[in-house]
Design a protein around this motif. Structure first.
Motif, PDB file in Angstrom:
ATOM      1  N   UNK A 133      17.624  89.621   1.611  1.00 37.55           N
ATOM      2  CA  UNK A 133      18.812  89.883   1.990  1.00 37.55           C
ATOM      3  C   UNK A 133      18.897  91.152   1.816  1.00 37.55           C
ATOM      4  N   UNK A 134      18.708  91.414   0.264  1.00 35.92           N
ATOM      5  CA  UNK A 134      18.833  92.948  -0.572  1.00 35.92           C
ATOM      6  C   UNK A 134      18.102  93.998   0.505  1.00 35.92           C
ATOM      7  N   UNK A 160      16.963  93.619   3.736  1.00 33.00           N
ATOM      8  CA  UNK A 160      17.533  94.059   4.910  1.00 33.00           C
ATOM      9  C   UNK A 160      18.603  94.592   4.956  1.00 33.00           C
ATOM     10  N   UNK A 161      20.005  94.835   3.397  1.00 32.89           N
ATOM     11  CA  UNK A 161      20.620  95.673   3.344  1.00 32.89           C
ATOM     12  C   UNK A 161      20.297  96.959   3.173  1.00 32.89           C
ATOM     13  N   UNK A 169      18.777  98.151   6.880  1.00 34.37           N
ATOM     14  CA  UNK A 169      19.767  98.772   7.725  1.00 34.37           C
ATOM     15  C   UNK A 169      20.114  99.894   7.018  1.00 34.37           C
ATOM     16  N   UNK A 170      20.197 100.314   6.100  1.00 34.59           N
ATOM     17  CA  UNK A 170      21.190 101.521   5.056  1.00 34.59           C
ATOM     18  C   UNK A 170      19.881 102.437   5.735  1.00 34.59           C
ATOM     19  N   UNK A 176      27.769 105.574   4.545  1.00 30.50           N
ATOM     20  CA  UNK A 176      26.898 105.039   4.495  1.00 30.50           C
ATOM     21  C   UNK A 176      25.893 106.125   3.457  1.00 30.50           C
ATOM     22  N   UNK A 220      26.961 104.505   0.255  1.00 33.47           N
ATOM     23  CA  UNK A 220      26.251 103.761  -0.300  1.00 33.47           C
ATOM     24  C   UNK A 220      25.042 103.006  -0.465  1.00 33.47           C
ATOM     25  N   UNK A 243      25.160 103.937  -4.363  1.00 36.96           N
ATOM     26  CA  UNK A 243      24.968 102.836  -5.061  1.00 36.96           C
ATOM     27  C   UNK A 243      23.901 101.596  -4.962  1.00 36.96           C
ATOM     28  N   UNK A 244      23.198 101.518  -3.615  1.00 35.81           N
ATOM     29  CA  UNK A 244      22.457 100.872  -3.234  1.00 35.81           C
ATOM     30  C   UNK A 244      20.835 101.593  -4.896  1.00 35.81           C
TER      31      UNK A 244
END
Lengths: 310, 92
Positions: A4-5, A7-8, A11-12, A42, A45, A48-49
């Protein structure tokens, strides 16, 4: 890292590249600005990641908030001076020379990344070891205001330089804002105190958590921009010396602290550990005021002294 | 539990993609600007979820700044990019 991570992050990354490309290639300037605002969101974000909440905070304040308003105002001014259709299409010229520069810069960055050591030692250990003597517990603030205070002093001066450059351009006749409607007026009366409070919070939080003068100054500057957009103006007797004092008090106070420390026989900007916390708070408070005033005045563009008494 | 938060983040990011479609298609400037505002709201939601997932309280501050400053771009749009009714009379 879970699927999932991944994938995030994917996408970013894809979204950022796509938005950057669309914002630059889009023929309609307004659409480009909206895409740029989305890019800023974006980007925050993404920071943040990357576990860099300090940078995310700065990007949120500057990239997503102020730059969007600045670009929209610039576009409105451009449309007034040269309506769309009368402007020469510069995109053909744009593609050649600067594109080459971009390729060169990209190649340089690529080389730099490739030449990085596989396991860089970094300076985290050194910073962590000295953190106790820095006067603050947030390592980013310790580096910015204490260990590398010299860099931050020059950064504050860069903002002042940008304002001097804007002020030396020919002053445009001041813009008459339409009177704010009841909705905007109410929004301002509710939002401005909250913005001031949030700026004070970010300034105070900078000592132990992400925050600090630049983020607080950007939030306070945004309050000024909102007031300017609604047509609120400083009283004429405040636009002279008091405004100029607010603009130079940050870099000026920083320089005074540096000078006072030199007088006591210490190296440039090396604070005595007992006073470090108080000195950092003083410098950051003054810098917040100056950054906010500079950003708001930059948004207005021309020297406020050119304003006729309303 | 972190998996649920990350799945929510992914879902919210996909929502951003839907908003992007509106930014690109328009058709009016207000459609594009409102889509950008939707971006801001969704980003606040993503930040709050990520703050919970990673236990990083500082991300709530980022969300706070986002929520407060979204208004600046919106007001700049209304005041500068959108025709003002009074403008017609004020113009010399």
């Amino acid at each position: 890292m879970s699927l999932l991570q991944t994938g995030i992050d994917a996408l970013l990354a894809l979204g950022l590249v796509w938005l950057a490309w669309r914002a630059l290639a889009c023929p309609d300037l307004f659409r480009g600005i909206v895409l740029f605002i989305a890019f800023g969101l974006l980007m925050a974000l993404a920071w943040v990641r990357l576990e860099a909440p300090d940078v995310a905070l700065a990007e949120a304040a500057i990239g997503a908030g102020l730059t969007g308003a600045l670009l929209l105002a610039a576009l409105a001014r451009l449309n007034r001076i040269a309506p769309a259709g009368t402007r020469a299409d510069t995109r053909e010229a744009w593609r050649n020379a600067p594109a080459l520069l971009l390729v060169l810069a990209g190649a340089g960055l690529g080389l730099a990344v490739l030449s990085l050591l596989p396991e860089p030692a970094g300076l985290q250990a050194q910073v962590a070891a000295e953190l106790g003597r820095s006067g603050v517990s947030n390592p980013v603030t310790a580096v910015l205001l204490n260990f590398r205070g010299y860099d931050t002093l020059l950064e504050v001066l860069v903002l002042l330089l940008a304002l001097l450059a804007a002020w030396s351009l020919e002053a445009e006749p001041p813009r008459r804002e339409a009177a704010p409607g009841p909705v905007l007026d109410l929004l301002l009366r509710l939002l401005l105190p909250v913005l001031v409070l949030a700026a004070a919070y970010l300034l105070w939080a900078g000592a132990h958590a992400p925050g600090g003068a630049f983020q607080a100054g950007a939030v306070l500057g945004a309050a000024g921009v909102l007031a300017l957009l609604a047509g609120w103006r400083l009283q004429p007797h405040l636009t002279g010396l008091p405004l100029r004092l607010a603009i130079v008090i940050g870099p000026g106070g920083f320089l005074l602290v540096a000078w006072a420390l030199l007088l006591t026989g210490r190296p440039l900007l090396e604070y005595p550990p007992a006073l470090a916390g108080a000195l950092i708070l003083l410098i950051e408070t003054l810098a917040t005021l100056s950054i906010a005033a500079t950003l708001a005045v930059l948004f207005q563009g021309s020297r406020p002294a050119a304003e006729p008494p309303a | 539990m972190p998996d649920l938060y990350h799945a929510l983040t992914l879902f919210l990011l996909l929502n951003l993609g839907a908003g992007l479609w509106r930014v690109v298609r328009g058709p009016t400037a207000a459609d594009r600007m409102l889509a950008a505002q939707l971006f801001g709201t969704t980003a606040v939601a993503i930040l709050l979820v990520l703050a919970q997932a990673g236990g990083v309280a500082a991300l709530r501050d980022v969300a706070l700044v986002f929520a407060l400053l979204a208004a600046v771009a919106a007001v700049a749009f209304v005041r500068r990019a959108w025709p003002q009714p009074e403008d017609e009379h004020d113009r010399p």
